[in-house]
Design a protein around this motif. Structure first.
Motif, PDB file in Angstrom:
ATOM      1  N   PRO A 122      27.553  -7.006  -2.227  1.00 61.91           N
ATOM      2  CA  PRO A 122      26.176  -6.224  -1.920  1.00 61.91           C
ATOM      3  C   PRO A 122      25.857  -4.989  -2.470  1.00 61.91           C
ATOM      4  N   ASP A 123      26.796  -4.448  -3.290  1.00 63.05           N
ATOM      5  CA  ASP A 123      26.622  -3.081  -4.114  1.00 63.05           C
ATOM      6  C   ASP A 123      25.544  -3.540  -5.132  1.00 63.05           C
ATOM      7  N   LEU A 124      25.461  -4.734  -5.754  1.00 65.11           N
ATOM      8  CA  LEU A 124      24.627  -5.176  -6.811  1.00 65.11           C
ATOM      9  C   LEU A 124      23.156  -5.621  -6.311  1.00 65.11           C
ATOM     10  N   TYR A 125      22.947  -5.694  -5.099  1.00 63.26           N
ATOM     11  CA  TYR A 125      21.768  -6.113  -4.525  1.00 63.26           C
ATOM     12  C   TYR A 125      20.916  -4.926  -4.509  1.00 63.26           C
ATOM     13  N   THR A 126      19.615  -5.006  -5.117  1.00 60.01           N
ATOM     14  CA  THR A 126      18.654  -4.111  -4.927  1.00 60.01           C
ATOM     15  C   THR A 126      17.249  -4.630  -4.589  1.00 60.01           C
ATOM     16  N   GLU A 127      16.433  -4.086  -3.999  1.00 63.79           N
ATOM     17  CA  GLU A 127      14.905  -4.363  -3.450  1.00 63.79           C
ATOM     18  C   GLU A 127      14.178  -5.085  -4.548  1.00 63.79           C
ATOM     19  N   SER A 128      14.387  -4.540  -5.764  1.00 64.75           N
ATOM     20  CA  SER A 128      13.538  -4.997  -6.880  1.00 64.75           C
ATOM     21  C   SER A 128      13.956  -6.332  -7.313  1.00 64.75           C
ATOM     22  N   ILE A 129      15.021  -6.861  -6.848  1.00 61.24           N
ATOM     23  CA  ILE A 129      15.298  -8.176  -7.534  1.00 61.24           C
ATOM     24  C   ILE A 129      13.981  -9.147  -6.889  1.00 61.24           C
ATOM     25  N   VAL A 130      13.582  -9.249  -5.720  1.00 59.50           N
ATOM     26  CA  VAL A 130      12.764  -9.942  -5.503  1.00 59.50           C
ATOM     27  C   VAL A 130      11.551  -8.999  -5.133  1.00 59.50           C
ATOM     28  N   HIS A 131      10.635  -9.342  -5.752  1.00 63.65           N
ATOM     29  CA  HIS A 131       9.211  -8.447  -5.825  1.00 63.65           C
ATOM     30  C   HIS A 131       8.060  -9.551  -5.615  1.00 63.65           C
ATOM     31  N   TYR A 132       6.885  -9.053  -5.131  1.00 60.68           N
ATOM     32  CA  TYR A 132       5.643  -9.339  -4.994  1.00 60.68           C
ATOM     33  C   TYR A 132       4.895  -9.095  -6.129  1.00 60.68           C
ATOM     34  N   VAL A 133       4.093 -10.198  -6.952  1.00 64.92           N
ATOM     35  CA  VAL A 133       3.337  -9.833  -7.877  1.00 64.92           C
ATOM     36  C   VAL A 133       1.663  -9.942  -7.481  1.00 64.92           C
ATOM     37  N   THR A 134       1.429 -10.949  -7.196  1.00 69.99           N
ATOM     38  CA  THR A 134      -0.065 -11.021  -6.593  1.00 69.99           C
ATOM     39  C   THR A 134      -0.364 -12.231  -6.059  1.00 69.99           C
ATOM     40  N   TYR A 135      -1.593 -12.623  -5.177  1.00 70.03           N
ATOM     41  CA  TYR A 135      -1.760 -13.743  -4.693  1.00 70.03           C
ATOM     42  C   TYR A 135      -2.694 -14.555  -5.260  1.00 70.03           C
ATOM     43  N   ASP A 136      -3.169 -14.179  -6.584  1.00 69.80           N
ATOM     44  CA  ASP A 136      -4.336 -14.900  -7.634  1.00 69.80           C
ATOM     45  C   ASP A 136      -3.367 -15.752  -8.486  1.00 69.80           C
ATOM     46  N   GLN A 137      -3.500 -16.947  -8.430  1.00 71.20           N
ATOM     47  CA  GLN A 137      -2.710 -18.021  -9.200  1.00 71.20           C
ATOM     48  C   GLN A 137      -2.443 -17.671 -10.591  1.00 71.20           C
ATOM     49  N   PHE A 138      -3.529 -17.543 -11.205  1.00 75.42           N
ATOM     50  CA  PHE A 138      -3.329 -17.164 -12.666  1.00 75.42           C
ATOM     51  C   PHE A 138      -3.165 -15.943 -13.084  1.00 75.42           C
ATOM     52  N   ALA A 139      -3.488 -15.027 -12.349  1.00 74.93           N
ATOM     53  CA  ALA A 139      -2.691 -13.384 -12.526  1.00 74.93           C
ATOM     54  C   ALA A 139      -1.234 -13.664 -12.517  1.00 74.93           C
ATOM     55  N   TYR A 140      -0.789 -14.373 -11.327  1.00 74.12           N
ATOM     56  CA  TYR A 140       0.805 -14.542 -11.281  1.00 74.12           C
ATOM     57  C   TYR A 140       1.135 -15.154 -12.468  1.00 74.12           C
ATOM     58  N   THR A 141       0.682 -16.190 -12.892  1.00 73.16           N
ATOM     59  CA  THR A 141       1.131 -17.031 -13.875  1.00 73.16           C
ATOM     60  C   THR A 141       1.180 -16.201 -15.448  1.00 73.16           C
ATOM     61  N   ALA A 142       0.066 -15.315 -15.602  1.00 73.47           N
ATOM     62  CA  ALA A 142       0.245 -14.370 -16.518  1.00 73.47           C
ATOM     63  C   ALA A 142       1.380 -13.465 -16.622  1.00 73.47           C
ATOM     64  N   THR A 143       1.563 -12.888 -15.478  1.00 73.92           N
ATOM     65  CA  THR A 143       2.621 -12.024 -15.013  1.00 73.92           C
ATOM     66  C   THR A 143       4.056 -12.547 -15.474  1.00 73.92           C
ATOM     67  N   VAL A 144       4.229 -13.703 -14.827  1.00 66.30           N
ATOM     68  CA  VAL A 144       5.560 -14.314 -14.784  1.00 66.30           C
ATOM     69  C   VAL A 144       5.608 -14.803 -16.638  1.00 66.30           C
ATOM     70  N   SER A 145       4.695 -15.213 -17.043  1.00 63.07           N
ATOM     71  CA  SER A 145       4.604 -15.705 -18.529  1.00 63.07           C
ATOM     72  C   SER A 145       4.875 -14.494 -19.580  1.00 63.07           C
ATOM     73  N   GLY A 146       4.391 -13.277 -19.311  1.00 61.32           N
ATOM     74  CA  GLY A 146       4.719 -11.950 -19.830  1.00 61.32           C
ATOM     75  C   GLY A 146       6.126 -11.753 -19.764  1.00 61.32           C
ATOM     76  N   THR A 147       6.606 -11.563 -18.532  1.00 62.01           N
ATOM     77  CA  THR A 147       7.967 -11.247 -18.175  1.00 62.01           C
ATOM     78  C   THR A 147       8.817 -12.371 -19.214  1.00 62.01           C
ATOM     79  N   MET A 148       8.621 -13.723 -19.075  1.00 63.44           N
ATOM     80  CA  MET A 148       9.367 -14.645 -20.089  1.00 63.44           C
ATOM     81  C   MET A 148       9.476 -14.206 -21.407  1.00 63.44           C
ATOM     82  N   MET A 149       8.333 -13.703 -22.204  1.00 60.62           N
ATOM     83  CA  MET A 149       8.181 -13.187 -23.621  1.00 60.62           C
ATOM     84  C   MET A 149       8.609 -11.916 -23.899  1.00 60.62           C
ATOM     85  N   ARG A 150       8.464 -11.029 -22.821  1.00 59.58           N
ATOM     86  CA  ARG A 150       9.052  -9.696 -23.352  1.00 59.58           C
ATOM     87  C   ARG A 150      10.442  -9.447 -22.923  1.00 59.58           C
ATOM     88  N   GLU A 151      10.993 -10.029 -21.740  1.00 59.35           N
ATOM     89  CA  GLU A 151      12.493  -9.672 -21.562  1.00 59.35           C
ATOM     90  C   GLU A 151      13.402 -10.958 -21.705  1.00 59.35           C
TER      91      GLU A 151
END
Length: 260
Positions: A122-151
């Motif tokens: 439980p010490d490894l769990y943080t609230e930031s692991i599961v986070h909310y992005v946006t309800y807009d379909q392609f804004a969400y897609t852009a955010t996740v795609s950016g995470t893939m390429m940056r991180e």
């Protein structure tokens, strides 16, 4: 007024058979019976993917689809997420679960928290692991795609209900060099996942994977009940074709057809 249509008795019998079989398997699972479900190749790769992320010191990205918690694919995806979260907790790997739907977000957060507690970390769990992005379909897609390429996560899980964003996410993940495990029951999106991902849970394999990992009696009973019903229907179709071809048992013919 006629309340009972005798021409559809065969459909009634099939429905009754399906209900009885499902309830019997659910009861058997609840009493500790061993219900065999074939392990799918994509599930074998989950440990490999999380292990690779741990060795490289990179995160595991889990995308639970874009639909809400009332979608069966989302429920199956959350069952897989529970298993993945348990592995990342035990291995000490970083997990990232971006969400589009608020209800899925709330459910995923509780599931991941519980998985970390069950793993004894439980010490490894943080609230930031599961986070909310946006309800807009392609804004969400852009955010996740950016995470893939940056991180550059070492492993991407794209499991759940996907639509137009499936190819964008799968191609971006493939370009980032991550091992990708996908799964969906959306027929139109499966070709994109098959082409761009290392492993794909196709159609009902997604539900079977959720039942296999969760070991919930209701899920296991439903899967086994469907399998047995499909087997019975398959045999009935085969016998019906043989009887019709050879003109055998004409009185039985009505049992192999459903009137309008």
């Amino acid at each position: 007024m006629e309340y009972f249509d005798s021409s559809r008795v065969n459909a009634l019998c099939l429905f009754a058979f399906f209900c009885i079989v499902v309830l019997w398997f659910i009861q058997r699972a609840r009493t500790g019976g061993n219900l065999f479900i074939r392990r799918i190749a994509g599930l074998n790769a989950i440990d490999e993917a999380v292990g690779r992320a741990t060795e490289l010191g990179k995160k595991v990205l889990y995308v639970p689809g874009i639909m809400s918690i009332d979608e069966n694919q989302t429920i199956a995806s959350l069952a897989v997420l529970s298993h993945v979260a348990n592995l990342t907790a035990r291995y000490g790997a970083e997990l990232d679960v971006p969400n589009k739907d608020p209800l899925t977000f709330a459910s995923a957060r509780e599931i991941v928290r519980e998985s970390y507690m069950q793993a004894g970390r439980p010490d490894l769990y943080t609230e930031s692991i599961v986070h909310y992005v946006t309800y807009d379909q392609f804004a969400y897609t852009a955010t996740v795609s950016g995470t893939m390429m940056r991180e550059r996560p070492a492993a991407n899980f794209l499991i759940g209900s996907f639509y137009a964003e499936s190819l964008l996410l799968a191609e971006t993940g493939q370009a980032s060099g991550a091992i990708q495990i996908a799964g969906t029951a959306e027929v139109a999106q499966l070709p994109f996942f098959v082409c761009a991902c290392d492993y794909t849970l196709i159609g009902e394999e997604l539900y079977a994977a959720g039942a296999y990992l969760a070991r919930e009696p209701a899920m296991l009973g439903s899967i086994k009940g469907q399998d047995w019903t499909k087997a019975v229907v398959g045999v009935a179709i085969l016998l019906g074709a043989i009887f019709e071809t050879l003109h055998l048992f004409p009185a039985v013919k009505q049992w192999f057809s459903i009137s309008d």
